[in-house]
Design an enzyme around this catalytic site. Structure first.
Site, PDB file in Angstrom:
ATOM      1  N   CYS A 107     -46.435 -15.992  18.443  1.00 19.62           N
ATOM      2  CA  CYS A 107     -47.447 -15.339  19.259  1.00 19.62           C
ATOM      3  C   CYS A 107     -48.696 -15.079  18.431  1.00 19.62           C
ATOM      4  CB  CYS A 107     -46.961 -13.992  19.758  1.00 19.62           C
ATOM      5  SG  CYS A 107     -45.590 -14.106  20.899  1.00 19.62           S
TER       6      CYS A 107
ATOM      7  N   CYS B 199     -34.917 -20.058  11.794  1.00 18.48           N
ATOM      8  CA  CYS B 199     -35.658 -18.815  11.574  1.00 18.48           C
ATOM      9  C   CYS B 199     -35.215 -17.784  12.605  1.00 18.48           C
ATOM     10  CB  CYS B 199     -37.152 -19.075  11.734  1.00 18.48           C
ATOM     11  SG  CYS B 199     -38.148 -17.581  11.570  1.00 18.48           S
TER      12      CYS B 199
ATOM     13  N   GLY C 133     -49.510 -19.793  20.407  1.00 12.55           N
ATOM     14  CA  GLY C 133     -48.689 -19.685  21.612  1.00 12.55           C
ATOM     15  C   GLY C 133     -49.443 -20.189  22.809  1.00 12.55           C
TER      16      GLY C 133
ATOM     17  N   CYS D 279     -35.931 -20.460   5.690  1.00 10.88           N
ATOM     18  CA  CYS D 279     -35.591 -21.705   6.393  1.00 10.88           C
ATOM     19  C   CYS D 279     -35.403 -22.862   5.408  1.00 10.88           C
ATOM     20  CB  CYS D 279     -36.608 -22.033   7.479  1.00 10.88           C
ATOM     21  SG  CYS D 279     -38.300 -21.935   6.930  1.00 10.88           S
TER      22      CYS D 279
ATOM     23  N   TYR E 207     -48.033 -24.281   7.525  1.00  9.63           N
ATOM     24  CA  TYR E 207     -48.185 -24.989   8.790  1.00  9.63           C
ATOM     25  C   TYR E 207     -48.774 -24.158   9.927  1.00  9.63           C
ATOM     26  CZ  TYR E 207     -46.657 -27.141  13.187  1.00  9.63           C
ATOM     27  OH  TYR E 207     -46.621 -27.646  14.447  1.00  9.63           O
TER      28      TYR E 207
ATOM     29  N   ASP F 206     -46.942 -35.582   5.580  1.00  7.59           N
ATOM     30  CA  ASP F 206     -46.824 -34.592   6.658  1.00  7.59           C
ATOM     31  C   ASP F 206     -46.398 -33.273   6.031  1.00  7.59           C
ATOM     32  OD1 ASP F 206     -46.907 -33.506   9.168  1.00  7.59           O
ATOM     33  OD2 ASP F 206     -45.315 -34.750  10.019  1.00  7.59           O
ATOM     34  N   ASP F 207     -46.493 -32.189   6.815  1.00  5.36           N
ATOM     35  CA  ASP F 207     -46.185 -30.874   6.248  1.00  5.36           C
ATOM     36  C   ASP F 207     -44.707 -30.527   6.342  1.00  5.36           C
ATOM     37  OD1 ASP F 207     -46.052 -30.576   8.938  1.00  5.36           O
ATOM     38  OD2 ASP F 207     -47.417 -28.883   9.064  1.00  5.36           O
TER      39      ASP F 207
ATOM     40  N   CYS G 292     -41.078 -14.925   2.381  1.00  9.81           N
ATOM     41  CA  CYS G 292     -39.833 -15.376   2.999  1.00  9.81           C
ATOM     42  C   CYS G 292     -39.856 -16.897   2.978  1.00  9.81           C
ATOM     43  CB  CYS G 292     -39.727 -14.885   4.449  1.00  9.81           C
ATOM     44  SG  CYS G 292     -38.285 -15.596   5.305  1.00  9.81           S
TER      45      CYS G 292
ATOM     46  N   ASN H 296     -46.134  -9.900  17.712  1.00 11.39           N
ATOM     47  CA  ASN H 296     -45.854 -11.186  17.083  1.00 11.39           C
ATOM     48  C   ASN H 296     -44.677 -10.993  16.140  1.00 11.39           C
ATOM     49  OD1 ASN H 296     -47.550 -13.224  14.571  1.00 11.39           O
ATOM     50  ND2 ASN H 296     -45.902 -13.768  15.941  1.00 11.39           N
ATOM     51  N   GLY H 297     -43.611 -11.770  16.350  1.00 13.39           N
ATOM     52  CA  GLY H 297     -42.432 -11.648  15.499  1.00 13.39           C
ATOM     53  C   GLY H 297     -41.179 -11.581  16.347  1.00 13.39           C
TER      54      GLY H 297
HETATM   55 FE1  SF4 Z   1     -38.878 -17.869   9.472  1.00 13.65          FE
HETATM   56 FE2  SF4 Z   1     -38.907 -19.727   7.541  1.00 13.65          FE
HETATM   57 FE3  SF4 Z   1     -41.034 -18.203   8.018  1.00 13.65          FE
HETATM   58 FE4  SF4 Z   1     -38.872 -17.113   6.901  1.00 13.65          FE
HETATM   59  S1  SF4 Z   1     -40.190 -18.738   6.003  1.00 13.65           S
HETATM   60  S2  SF4 Z   1     -40.094 -16.250   8.561  1.00 13.65           S
HETATM   61  S3  SF4 Z   1     -37.242 -18.250   7.949  1.00 13.65           S
HETATM   62  S4  SF4 Z   1     -40.178 -19.728   9.412  1.00 13.65           S
END
Ligand code: SF4
Length: 523
Positions: A34, A440, A61, A494, A300, A403-404, A491, A135-136
């Site tokens: 979002c 995620c 979004g 993923c 990204y 590509d990313d 973070c 958002n989240g």
């Molecule tokens: Fe989600 Fe990956 Fe972003 Fe962490 S780094 S919030 S797991 S998309």
């Protein structure tokens, strides 16, 4: 991380495949959660400014959009399914009068894609209505919903965002003011949330203690100078005494400030709440900060012209390409990008290797704006809705395509096939992030684990599946080092499966079916 492929498909055809519906519309790409926007600006057309802010955040979004405005205690809202430009017109914007606005553009990561889940969420309270844009993703939404329903809160939608709004209204109704009530409600929430909340008395911006999703603070340039605003009293309590005319803006990304001519001030800090009223701005630390910004925002999701850590994300992405070139060079005649997401990294890769960069695929930028979809037989004939290769550029050339990310791999496979059909003699794919192996839970729709190609196959196997001569991903270390920041402040779950915010087992099971199998794979 580089791997040579084995057998590859025949350039000129071989067997045709039935590509999934919407294939060329890139429906396999991870979807943002979002975009949020807020402004308090007496004397300005706040709804129109919110409209343009949302327009800049459209990439976050595309399912629904909404704006709520406050004129004293009176709240007006317009929200509907569709793009910002489809939801709003001169007539409905003119009806959104007031001096405070909250806007939202949505992609559903919890709750279904329907009008009832469009935001801002409006909830009544003892002190009047609140309008919340989120958002989240909360990881304890079910638990929170059960608690709220047990306390006779009547929730009408199916989103975690509605739970947050009701938790705030519940605390207000128990006798607290807006700031105290919001802090109390946020302490009940676990997960990722960047929030903009409108009330009759003022505007709230808040981030979870990890700051997973971005949220920035700016001001309209009719304000006093930036230096005056940066005086320490602005971020202390009580209100900044010398800034009665401030027109503050909150937004997911700085590109939403740029579009309305607002200046960037700073980010809302993880674990911080800002209260903006007609007297100024007050900062409250409601939780201890443990920064874990989503690294995928930088790679990204966020727009390349948005700034984080004092630079544009374009610059970061160019550095990712340079690092990728150092880690996985290739011999080729051209470096090309998968437009537009791979373009900055491709430029960096070319710069570092000395191989010339050129455009090799042309993107139809209007592809998301048609509701007319090709038939299955059209797809089988290879209709190219989104990307079209430049045959005279590619014919007889060795190509590095950058590509990313690769999520399911189906788009990459199709692109490689198109490059070969255009006459490329070699195709080397380079990816400016590590393999995406885990889903995620914090607001990005990256599919369940069984849909992620890197969770199921090794790099060598992926190279063979998508039909490239070689494939290499950027290392996890290289991705983080290129930020120039503390690697522990992101973070990257993923890519690693190490989730900084504990995810309840039930929620995990729904997406992590392949965890054990994936851990055995060579990545
Ligand atoms: Fe989600 Fe990956 Fe972003 Fe962490 S780094 S919030 S797991 S998309």
């Amino acid at each position: 991380m580089a791997a040579k492929a084995g057998a590859r498909p025949s350039p000129a055809g071989g067997e045709e495949q039935n590509w999934p519906a919407g294939f060329w519309n890139s429906q396999e790409e991870p979807k943002e959660a979002c975009g949020v926007f807020g402004i308090l600006a007496p004397g300005e057309e706040v709804a129109r400014l919110a409209y343009f802010g949302l327009f800049a955040l459209q990439h976050r979004g595309q399912e629904s959009a909404g704006i709520a405005t406050f004129e004293g205690a009176f709240c007006r809202v317009h929200k509907a399914m569709g793009l910002v430009s489809q939801v709003f017109d001169e007539v409905n914007l003119a009806q959104l009068s007031g001096d405070l606005a909250v806007g939202h553009t949505r992609y559903s990561t919890t709750g279904s894609s329907r009008a009832a889940n469009a935001q801002p969420v409006i909830v009544e309270s003892r002190l009047g209505p609140l309008a919340l844009a989120h958002n989240g993703n909360l990881v304890n939404a079910e638990e929170l919903r059960r608690e709220l329903e047990a306390a006779d809160r009547h929730l009408t939608g199916s989103t975690d965002s509605e739970c947050i709004a009701h938790a705030i209204a519940q605390a207000v109704n128990q006798g607290q003011g807006w700031v105290e009530a919001t802090c109390q409600a946020l302490r009940r929430c676990r997960g990722a949330f960047s929030l903009v909340i409108g009330t009759p008395e003022g505007l709230i911006g808040a981030r979870d203690p990890y700051g997973v999703r971005p949220l920035v603070l700016g001001f309209l340039s009719s304000n006093p100078t930036r230096q005056e605003l940066l005086q320490p009293q602005m971020v202390g309590s009580p209100h900044c005494p010398e800034a009665p005319r401030l027109h503050y803006v909150l937004a997911s990304e700085t590109c939403a400030l740029d579009i309305i001519g607002a200046d960037y001030l700073r980010q809302v800090e993880p674990g911080e709440l800002v209260w903006i009223d007609r007297q100024g701005l007050q900062s409250v630390r409601w939780a201890e900060a443990n920064p874990k910004l989503c690294i995928f925002e930088m790679i990204y999701f966020a727009r390349p012209d948005s700034c984080m850590h004092g630079e544009s994300l374009y610059s970061y992405r160019v550095r990712l390409g340079e690092q990728l070139a150092r880690e996985a060079p290739a011999e080729a005649d051209w470096v090309i990008a998968v437009p537009d997401s791979g373009t900055p990294a491709a430029i960096g890769y070319a710069r570092q290797t000395g191989i010339p960069y050129t455009e090799g695929l042309i993107k139809n930028r209007y592809v998301g704006r048609t509701f007319i979809q090709p038939t299955q037989s059209m797809r089988e004939r290879g209709i190219r809705m989104k990307l079209n290769p430049l045959e005279d550029v590619l014919r007889g050339k060795r190509i590095v395509i950058v590509d990313d990310s690769i999520v399911r791999g189906t788009t990459s496979q199709k692109i490689v096939k198109a490059l070969r059909q255009a006459g490329a003699t070699e195709v080397h794919m380079r990816i400016s992030s590590p393999p995406v192996t885990h889903p995620c839970f914090y607001g990005i729709d990256t599919d369940s684990q069984d849909q992620l190609i890197a969770a199921r196959y090794s790099v060598a196997e992926i190279a063979e599946k998508i039909g490239v001569d070689s494939l290499a991903y950027l290392s996890w270390e290289g991705m983080l080092a290129a930020t120039g920041q503390d690697p522990n402040s992101f973070c990257s779950a993923c890519f690693t499966g190490h989730y900084p915010i504990p995810v309840p087992e039930g929620l995990k099971r729904s997406k992590l079916a392949l965890e054990t199998a994936a851990s055995r794979k060579d990545r």
